[in-house]
Scaffold this active site. Sequence first.
Site, PDB file in Angstrom:
ATOM      1  N   ALA A 138      54.024  16.036  71.057  1.00 34.59           N
ATOM      2  CA  ALA A 138      52.655  15.355  70.998  1.00 34.59           C
ATOM      3  C   ALA A 138      52.291  15.711  69.560  1.00 34.59           C
ATOM      4  O   ALA A 138      52.520  16.700  68.917  1.00 34.59           O
ATOM      5  CB  ALA A 138      51.924  15.563  72.018  1.00 34.59           C
ATOM      6  N   GLN A 139      51.078  15.156  69.042  1.00 35.63           N
ATOM      7  CA  GLN A 139      50.497  15.349  67.979  1.00 35.63           C
ATOM      8  C   GLN A 139      48.928  15.558  68.442  1.00 35.63           C
ATOM      9  O   GLN A 139      48.426  14.764  69.274  1.00 35.63           O
ATOM     10  CB  GLN A 139      50.670  14.661  66.678  1.00 35.63           C
ATOM     11  CG  GLN A 139      50.432  13.395  66.824  1.00 35.63           C
ATOM     12  CD  GLN A 139      51.029  12.273  65.555  1.00 35.63           C
ATOM     13  OE1 GLN A 139      52.091  12.510  65.237  1.00 35.63           O
ATOM     14  NE2 GLN A 139      50.174  11.344  65.316  1.00 35.63           N
ATOM     15  N   ASP A 290      52.302  30.384  76.998  1.00 36.91           N
ATOM     16  CA  ASP A 290      53.013  29.709  75.779  1.00 36.91           C
ATOM     17  C   ASP A 290      52.218  30.357  74.777  1.00 36.91           C
ATOM     18  O   ASP A 290      51.627  29.533  73.906  1.00 36.91           O
ATOM     19  CB  ASP A 290      53.075  28.373  75.718  1.00 36.91           C
ATOM     20  CG  ASP A 290      54.230  28.034  74.677  1.00 36.91           C
ATOM     21  OD1 ASP A 290      54.816  28.762  74.209  1.00 36.91           O
ATOM     22  OD2 ASP A 290      54.041  26.749  74.250  1.00 36.91           O
TER      23      ASP A 290
END
Length: 507
Positions: A138-139, A290
């Site tokens: 994704a962005q 993460d």
Amino acid sequence: MRGPHNIWRLIRTGATFERSGAMKMALEAVDAPAPVRFAARILGWPFAWLGLKGDPTQPPMLRAITALGPAYIKFGQLMSTRPDVVGADMARELQVLQDKIAPFPMEEARAEIEHSLGAPVEQIFSEFSEPVAAASIAQVHHARLKDTGQDVAVKILRPGIERAFRKDVDAFHFAAQMIELLSPSSRRLHPTEVINHFESVVKGELDLRMEASAADQFHANTEGDEGFRVPRMVWQHSARAVMTLEWVDGIGLSNVDALREAGYDLPALGARIVQVFLSHALRDGFFHADMHQGNLKAGPGGELVALDFGIMGQIDEYTRRVYAEILIGFIRKDYRRVAEVHFEAGYVPAHQDVEAFALALRAVGEPIFGQDATKISMARLLGHLFDVTERFGMETRTELILLQRTMVVVEGVGRSLDPSLNIWEVAKPVVETYITDNLGPKAIVRDLGRTVRTLSRFGPQLPQLVENALLRTAAAPETRRPVSRWRQMAWFVLGGAFVAILVAALD
């Protein structure tokens, strides 16, 4: 699906790695066995001309991975957090993949918003920027809501990403199976487990509604945490392929020079990263799994801001207590207690020798604690610990592996800000606070209270349960095995204990 048709994809992959010069580097990074090296050369060298060219200005490994597409980029991101698998140098090189990928066109981003949210961009946002960050899946765009004027971050999945991932992950599985078939010794690298973990991670990230839910839960858990912030979700403008949450200014933790110039206390920031991770893992059992530099930044007030909640870890309360006792045992160098905890939790089979296990744990801890602060690594200790427990017959526990992997990343981020960070000194107050609150007298009282509440739900059924047990005891011997008098007495003791607990609770 995981059949020979994947050979062509593997040939193209091998050819691209060979053409870019990354093949030798990759094989050396994972210390691949000779049969695997030979097979990789066969798949690469004769077909190098078929490989994708990539960007010749990039280092070989990045050139190959970015040329092959999103699934390979995502796998490279995962490996950037596994220096234990690919080595420290390779892990650092792969960190570029975390948030510096070429974005997809604005037209496609606008089309996805209209499709997912049911309205054109101009109707929802008064401002909508070019991509400010782009990764494999994704962005992110900086925008302003038209109705409230709130600054928000809008995350959009790459078009066609699900289909692309399905095809490439299928090839990854085939490759892992072939590696294990060609070289049984390579199983120490757990190639199939690595791909299974990768696939589960990707599946979770391909539905932004799941990430939005995780972000919302994480925000609720940490809202009162000093020096830590999770952006608030904007649910009405979120869907499967689009997620909107509040915008938080700050400097990415990968830009150490900018943080230093802005006057941030880097040692304090490095210590806070370790402490908030341990606090979330132990206190809540729900942690950001993460926490690399691309997903963290320092806010304007000095607070640590977390981003990207596609990978979250969960551990139950009992496992948290076990983990805390293991950590505090190592901090205090009480190897006998660490050994006992493993046996009590059932992690190590009961037929093993506690004393021998305690000696093995001492061999893990002492060489690490004997070094200076800059070389004392909790991640390294946990890695050695799992090696030892495996030799003593401990079954793989995925929740602890994810915890260890995240600890590797968190420790690396903390050390990037403060190379002299003493990981154990930083962790000690968090672990001791948890031990006091959850393993001391207060915890015993709290556990008894929970037991009473649980048993009370069965109160109305208890007489019938006892009566049914007695009826089964009196059943014809030819149709049922006789139940001993001791078992009959056990039912009465259970009933008496229940009544006693209820009376105590009422008092």
